[in-house]
Design a protein around this motif. Sequence first.
Motif, PDB file in Angstrom:
ATOM      1  N   GLU A   6       0.827  -1.204   0.000  1.00  0.00           N
ATOM      2  CA  GLU A   6       0.000   0.000   0.000  1.00  0.00           C
ATOM      3  C   GLU A   6       0.862   1.255   0.000  1.00  0.00           C
ATOM      4  OE1 GLU A   6      -2.460  -3.216   1.981  1.00  0.00           O
ATOM      5  OE2 GLU A   6      -0.462  -2.435   2.355  1.00  0.00           O
ATOM      6  N   THR A  27      -5.140   9.258  11.745  1.00  0.00           N
ATOM      7  CA  THR A  27      -5.573   8.093  12.523  1.00  0.00           C
ATOM      8  C   THR A  27      -5.871   8.537  13.949  1.00  0.00           C
ATOM      9  OG1 THR A  27      -3.326   7.517  13.260  1.00  0.00           O
ATOM     10  CG2 THR A  27      -4.094   6.503  11.199  1.00  0.00           C
ATOM     11  N   GLU A  68     -13.363   6.425   7.636  1.00  0.00           N
ATOM     12  CA  GLU A  68     -13.815   5.050   7.848  1.00  0.00           C
ATOM     13  C   GLU A  68     -13.679   4.706   9.324  1.00  0.00           C
ATOM     14  OE1 GLU A  68     -11.734   2.234   5.400  1.00  0.00           O
ATOM     15  OE2 GLU A  68     -12.783   2.887   3.597  1.00  0.00           O
ATOM     16  N   LEU A  93     -13.440   1.725  12.090  1.00  0.00           N
ATOM     17  CA  LEU A  93     -12.981   0.336  12.144  1.00  0.00           C
ATOM     18  C   LEU A  93     -13.235  -0.236  13.530  1.00  0.00           C
ATOM     19  CD1 LEU A  93      -9.453   1.031  10.590  1.00  0.00           C
ATOM     20  CD2 LEU A  93     -11.501   0.297   9.350  1.00  0.00           C
ATOM     21  N   LEU A 142     -11.398  -3.165  15.305  1.00  0.00           N
ATOM     22  CA  LEU A 142     -10.277  -4.082  15.117  1.00  0.00           C
ATOM     23  C   LEU A 142     -10.106  -4.989  16.324  1.00  0.00           C
ATOM     24  CD1 LEU A 142      -7.766  -1.511  13.598  1.00  0.00           C
ATOM     25  CD2 LEU A 142      -9.324  -3.056  12.394  1.00  0.00           C
ATOM     26  N   GLU A 160      -2.829  -2.648  11.836  1.00  0.00           N
ATOM     27  CA  GLU A 160      -4.000  -2.662  10.954  1.00  0.00           C
ATOM     28  C   GLU A 160      -4.511  -1.237  10.702  1.00  0.00           C
ATOM     29  OE1 GLU A 160      -6.838  -3.937   8.316  1.00  0.00           O
ATOM     30  OE2 GLU A 160      -5.016  -4.933   9.032  1.00  0.00           O
ATOM     31  N   SER A 161      -4.366  -0.361  11.672  1.00  0.00           N
ATOM     32  CA  SER A 161      -4.747   1.041  11.470  1.00  0.00           C
ATOM     33  C   SER A 161      -3.880   1.681  10.393  1.00  0.00           C
ATOM     34  CB  SER A 161      -4.616   1.817  12.787  1.00  0.00           C
ATOM     35  OG  SER A 161      -5.487   1.306  13.763  1.00  0.00           O
ATOM     36  N   ARG A 185      -2.287   0.081   7.923  1.00  0.00           N
ATOM     37  CA  ARG A 185      -2.678  -0.528   6.650  1.00  0.00           C
ATOM     38  C   ARG A 185      -3.986   0.077   6.151  1.00  0.00           C
ATOM     39  NH1 ARG A 185      -5.830  -3.068   3.978  1.00  0.00           N
ATOM     40  NH2 ARG A 185      -7.271  -3.407   5.684  1.00  0.00           N
ATOM     41  N   SER A 186      -4.939   0.265   7.057  1.00  0.00           N
ATOM     42  CA  SER A 186      -6.260   0.768   6.669  1.00  0.00           C
ATOM     43  C   SER A 186      -6.216   2.202   6.167  1.00  0.00           C
ATOM     44  CB  SER A 186      -7.223   0.668   7.857  1.00  0.00           C
ATOM     45  OG  SER A 186      -7.457  -0.680   8.184  1.00  0.00           O
ATOM     46  N   LEU A 221      -7.118   3.382   2.396  1.00  0.00           N
ATOM     47  CA  LEU A 221      -8.113   4.427   2.130  1.00  0.00           C
ATOM     48  C   LEU A 221      -7.515   5.511   1.237  1.00  0.00           C
ATOM     49  CD1 LEU A 221     -10.877   5.755   2.615  1.00  0.00           C
ATOM     50  CD2 LEU A 221      -9.947   6.688   4.760  1.00  0.00           C
TER      51      LEU A 221
END
Length: 181
Positions: free
Chosen positions: A4, A97, A135, A137, A139, A149-150, A152-153, A157
């Motif tokens: 990503e 984030t 978004e 999430l 998790l 994961e945050s 990556r997310s 996005l």
Amino acid sequence: MSPEAADVVRLLTVNGATVAVAESLTGGLVAAEITSVPGASRVFRGSVTAYATELKHRLLGVDAGLLAARGAVDPQVAAQMATGVRKALGADWGVATTGVAGPDPQDGQAVGTVFVAVDGPSGAAKGSASGGKVEGLRLNGDRAEIRRESVRSVLALLLRELVGEQTRNERAQDTEQNGGF
């Protein structure tokens, strides 16, 4: 270096665009992931790690009333963080984030509650009160897994928004070349 992050840097480079990052629960991991990509210096403006709630207001311009009413773990806070860092660092795109990595809940939010946001040029991204895309999430996992994961997310996005922007630009160019039809 994640796929990503590599794709984000590639698309930003191709489009001649820049990005800035505002982070809370990820504590600099998004910036580290982007800057792990060779050539990131052409597109990465910088980052603000606003871990403390008052810094979200002071450095990123998040509404103090919103923070007082809802706390730092909120979709509007994430959107305002993305907009704020974009403006503060003079970038075309801003990402943010905010959330709860654990081990304890925060501001009435459960561990694993995360909001990621993107704000782009010309209101390109839609979906929130500030004109950005947010978004939410939910998790699972330990603190490290939630943070990874945050990262990556939020990169995924941003990547989706960049691809969408590129597609819109290509369609506009096609329309211009065909006499507006």
